[in-house]
Write a protein that holds these residues in place. Sequence first.
Motif, PDB file in Angstrom:
ATOM      1  N   ARG A 114      31.750  54.418  50.373  1.00  0.00           N
ATOM      2  CA  ARG A 114      31.964  53.342  50.746  1.00  0.00           C
ATOM      3  C   ARG A 114      32.566  52.348  49.533  1.00  0.00           C
ATOM      4  NH1 ARG A 114      26.917  52.118  54.621  1.00  0.00           N
ATOM      5  NH2 ARG A 114      27.719  53.304  56.498  1.00  0.00           N
ATOM      6  N   THR A 115      32.812  53.084  48.402  1.00  0.00           N
ATOM      7  CA  THR A 115      33.437  52.255  47.251  1.00  0.00           C
ATOM      8  C   THR A 115      34.672  51.832  47.661  1.00  0.00           C
ATOM      9  OG1 THR A 115      32.062  53.509  45.758  1.00  0.00           O
ATOM     10  CG2 THR A 115      33.784  52.203  44.857  1.00  0.00           C
ATOM     11  N   ILE A 116      35.244  50.522  47.864  1.00  0.00           N
ATOM     12  CA  ILE A 116      36.502  49.785  47.917  1.00  0.00           C
ATOM     13  C   ILE A 116      37.350  49.959  46.758  1.00  0.00           C
ATOM     14  CG2 ILE A 116      37.666  48.014  48.712  1.00  0.00           C
ATOM     15  CD1 ILE A 116      35.374  47.543  50.905  1.00  0.00           C
ATOM     16  N   VAL A 117      36.525  49.278  45.510  1.00  0.00           N
ATOM     17  CA  VAL A 117      37.429  49.420  44.345  1.00  0.00           C
ATOM     18  C   VAL A 117      37.329  50.714  43.620  1.00  0.00           C
ATOM     19  CG1 VAL A 117      37.395  48.382  42.161  1.00  0.00           C
ATOM     20  CG2 VAL A 117      36.631  47.003  44.180  1.00  0.00           C
ATOM     21  N   ARG A 118      38.524  51.490  43.785  1.00  0.00           N
ATOM     22  CA  ARG A 118      38.692  52.938  43.320  1.00  0.00           C
ATOM     23  C   ARG A 118      38.925  53.045  41.915  1.00  0.00           C
ATOM     24  NH1 ARG A 118      35.917  55.427  47.562  1.00  0.00           N
ATOM     25  NH2 ARG A 118      36.783  57.358  46.754  1.00  0.00           N
ATOM     26  N   LYS A 119      39.200  52.062  41.141  1.00  0.00           N
ATOM     27  CA  LYS A 119      39.710  52.366  39.822  1.00  0.00           C
ATOM     28  C   LYS A 119      39.001  51.121  39.019  1.00  0.00           C
ATOM     29  CE  LYS A 119      44.239  51.875  40.305  1.00  0.00           C
ATOM     30  NZ  LYS A 119      45.729  51.916  40.118  1.00  0.00           N
ATOM     31  N   VAL A 120      38.717  51.432  37.605  1.00  0.00           N
ATOM     32  CA  VAL A 120      38.364  50.484  36.875  1.00  0.00           C
ATOM     33  C   VAL A 120      39.381  50.514  35.597  1.00  0.00           C
ATOM     34  CG1 VAL A 120      36.045  50.434  37.327  1.00  0.00           C
ATOM     35  CG2 VAL A 120      36.641  51.964  35.639  1.00  0.00           C
ATOM     36  N   ASN A 121      39.460  49.348  34.987  1.00  0.00           N
ATOM     37  CA  ASN A 121      40.234  49.201  33.640  1.00  0.00           C
ATOM     38  C   ASN A 121      39.059  49.448  32.527  1.00  0.00           C
ATOM     39  OD1 ASN A 121      41.420  48.261  31.164  1.00  0.00           O
ATOM     40  ND2 ASN A 121      42.768  46.712  32.357  1.00  0.00           N
ATOM     41  N   GLN A 122      38.883  50.614  32.012  1.00  0.00           N
ATOM     42  CA  GLN A 122      38.082  50.912  31.022  1.00  0.00           C
ATOM     43  C   GLN A 122      38.149  50.194  29.722  1.00  0.00           C
ATOM     44  OE1 GLN A 122      38.116  55.181  30.602  1.00  0.00           O
ATOM     45  NE2 GLN A 122      36.151  55.546  29.619  1.00  0.00           N
ATOM     46  N   GLU A 123      39.287  50.055  29.414  1.00  0.00           N
ATOM     47  CA  GLU A 123      39.598  49.246  28.194  1.00  0.00           C
ATOM     48  C   GLU A 123      39.116  47.800  28.229  1.00  0.00           C
ATOM     49  OE1 GLU A 123      43.381  48.576  25.285  1.00  0.00           O
ATOM     50  OE2 GLU A 123      43.543  49.941  27.032  1.00  0.00           O
ATOM     51  N   ARG A 124      39.222  46.997  29.441  1.00  0.00           N
ATOM     52  CA  ARG A 124      39.132  46.008  29.417  1.00  0.00           C
ATOM     53  C   ARG A 124      37.295  45.520  29.560  1.00  0.00           C
ATOM     54  NH1 ARG A 124      40.676  42.795  34.685  1.00  0.00           N
ATOM     55  NH2 ARG A 124      38.514  43.323  35.509  1.00  0.00           N
ATOM     56  N   LEU A 125      36.766  46.813  30.301  1.00  0.00           N
ATOM     57  CA  LEU A 125      35.350  46.619  30.534  1.00  0.00           C
ATOM     58  C   LEU A 125      34.686  47.085  29.227  1.00  0.00           C
ATOM     59  CD1 LEU A 125      34.596  48.343  33.941  1.00  0.00           C
ATOM     60  CD2 LEU A 125      35.197  45.782  33.410  1.00  0.00           C
ATOM     61  N   THR A 126      35.280  47.737  28.213  1.00  0.00           N
ATOM     62  CA  THR A 126      34.811  47.997  27.030  1.00  0.00           C
ATOM     63  C   THR A 126      34.833  46.704  26.263  1.00  0.00           C
ATOM     64  OG1 THR A 126      35.253  50.396  27.226  1.00  0.00           O
ATOM     65  CG2 THR A 126      34.787  49.512  24.888  1.00  0.00           C
ATOM     66  N   ALA A 127      35.968  45.956  26.208  1.00  0.00           N
ATOM     67  CA  ALA A 127      36.178  44.766  25.537  1.00  0.00           C
ATOM     68  C   ALA A 127      35.016  43.860  25.858  1.00  0.00           C
ATOM     69  CB  ALA A 127      37.566  44.168  25.551  1.00  0.00           C
ATOM     70  N   ARG A 128      34.613  43.618  27.312  1.00  0.00           N
ATOM     71  CA  ARG A 128      33.669  42.918  27.489  1.00  0.00           C
ATOM     72  C   ARG A 128      32.216  43.177  27.143  1.00  0.00           C
ATOM     73  NH1 ARG A 128      34.604  38.638  31.979  1.00  0.00           N
ATOM     74  NH2 ARG A 128      32.590  37.878  32.418  1.00  0.00           N
ATOM     75  N   CYS A 129      31.961  44.389  27.084  1.00  0.00           N
ATOM     76  CA  CYS A 129      30.741  45.037  26.398  1.00  0.00           C
ATOM     77  C   CYS A 129      30.639  44.660  25.064  1.00  0.00           C
ATOM     78  CB  CYS A 129      30.732  46.550  26.553  1.00  0.00           C
ATOM     79  SG  CYS A 129      30.230  47.474  28.159  1.00  0.00           S
ATOM     80  N   ILE A 130      31.651  44.904  24.217  1.00  0.00           N
ATOM     81  CA  ILE A 130      31.807  44.379  22.809  1.00  0.00           C
ATOM     82  C   ILE A 130      31.327  42.852  22.771  1.00  0.00           C
ATOM     83  CG2 ILE A 130      33.135  44.323  20.777  1.00  0.00           C
ATOM     84  CD1 ILE A 130      34.636  46.740  21.664  1.00  0.00           C
TER      85      ILE A 130
END
Lengths: 243, 243
Positions: A114-130
Motif C-alpha cells: 500500500r505504499t503510495i510514494v514509490r520513490k524517494v530523493n535519496q540525496e535530499r533526504l541525506t542533506a536533511r540528515c546532515i
Amino acid sequence: MKPAQRLFVKTDLAIGSDVSLDANQAHYLANVLRLPMGAEVLVFNGRDGEWLATLSAIAKKGGTLTCVSQTRPQSNGSDLWLLFAPVKGDRTDYIVEKATELGVAGLVPVLTERTIVRKVNQERLTARCIEASEQCGRLSVPQVWDIAPLNGFYEETPDDGGIILFADEGGDAITIDQALASNSSKIAFLVGPEGGFTPAERTRLRACNHIIPVTLGPRILRADTAVYAGLALIQSAWGDMSR
Amino acid sequence: MKPAQRLFVKTDLAIGSDVSLDANQAHYLANVLRLPMGAEVLVFNGRDGEWLATLSAIAKKGGTLTCVSQTRPQSNGSDLWLLFAPVKGDRTDYIVEKATELGVAGLVPVLTERTIVRKVNQERLTARCIEASEQCGRLSVPQVWDIAPLNGFYEETPDDGGIILFADEGGDAITIDQALASNSSKIAFLVGPEGGFTPAERTRLRACNHIIPVTLGPRILRADTAVYAGLALIQSAWGDMSR
C-alpha cells in the motif's frame, strides 16, 4: 562562548589538520553567520569525534578550517534502524529529520503493497540528515538507503541477532517495553504506510521468528506519528534516552 | 464493513436521535466520499461515546444522520496536558495533530521569553484537533487554549496534585520514567521554544516543587521532536500506550 555552528565534514580530523569547506559551507559561515577569520566552529566526520576548529581561510568558492582540539571522542549510538514506507508531502522530510534527532543509525525507505510514494530523493533526504545531525549534536550522520521492497529485508533471519519490531494494530501486539525485555544487539523499527500493511503482509511478517508486532496504544497513529513514538520508546527502553 | 468516516458532532447522541450536519460535513460525505443515503458513519461528541449512525437526509447546505446503536461507551483518556511554545511554519500544526493522536486532554500555547511566534489561530488549531480526533479514534477532542504567558500556569502550586514535567537540557534532569515513579493525578508536559528557556526562566521553573526537569536524551531535540518523544514516554509510563 559555545561555537555558533557545527559542521559535518568528510576529511580526517586531527590536531592542526585542515578541513576544506565546500562552496555552500563557506557561504553559510561567511555570509549567513558572518563569522570573522579565526571564528570557532565544531566539526565532526563520523569517525574522529568532534573537534574545535577555527576559520583559517575564506573565499567565494570555499574556505578552510583548522582543527585545534578534540572536544568529544567518537562514540557510536544505538544500532537502531528505521524501516519506513515514505508518506506524502513534507511528512517524509520530517520523518528523516526526527529519526536523526532520535538517534537512528540508518533509514531504509521500503515499498509495501500500500505504499503510495514509490520513490524517494535519496540525496535530499541525506542533506536533511546532515543538517539535523549538525543541529542535534550527533557524532555521525545516519545512512539513508534507496527505496527497496520490504520483503528483501526480513525474509531471511539475520545472523547477527537483530530483531524487527513492527507497529501493528493487531489485538495481540505487545508493548515496546515488553518486546525489549530480552536483549538484542540490533533493532529495526518498521512502520507501514497510511492504510497499514495488507493482511497478507501481516501474515508474512508475523510468521518470522525475529519479527515482533508491537502496539503504540489504543489510538490509530498516523505513520509519521508512529515513527516518532516508537523510536522514542525504543531509545528509552533499550538505547540512549537518558543523558 | 467498517464505516468509512468518523465525525465529531455537538448534538447529544442516543438511539434514534438525529444529528444535523453542517455544510462542510454534508459536502464531505456527499461529494468527497460520495456516500449514498443509508450509508453508515461513526459519530462521537466527547460525552456519549461513539455511535453508529446512518445518513438519513442530505442537501446542499446540510444533512442529517440518525443514530442506530452505540459502538463504544464514553471513556476519558489521561489527564495529560501539553504546554508548548508555538514554533514557526507548519510545525505548530503538526504538534497539534500529533499531540491529539498521542492522547492529550488539552493544548496550551505559552509565551516564554524566547517564543518568537506570539499568536496562534485558535480556531484553525481546533479544526486540526477535530480532524485528528476523528481519524485516530479518540472519543473526545482536546481543548485548545488561547496563547498566554507561561508564568500564569505554574507560579501557584496546583491543589489537585498535578505536576509539570519540563524538557530541560540541564545535566541533573531525570528521565521521564524516573519522574513518574510516584503517582500523579494530572500531568502537564512543558516544552520551550527553539532556543530553550532563558536562564532566569529555568531558575524560576526549577524553584517550584511541583515542576520536574526531565531529560530526553543526549541529543538536542527540536521543540516539536521533544513534544512527540516526551508525550510518547509519558503515555507509556503513566497513561495509555498499551492496548
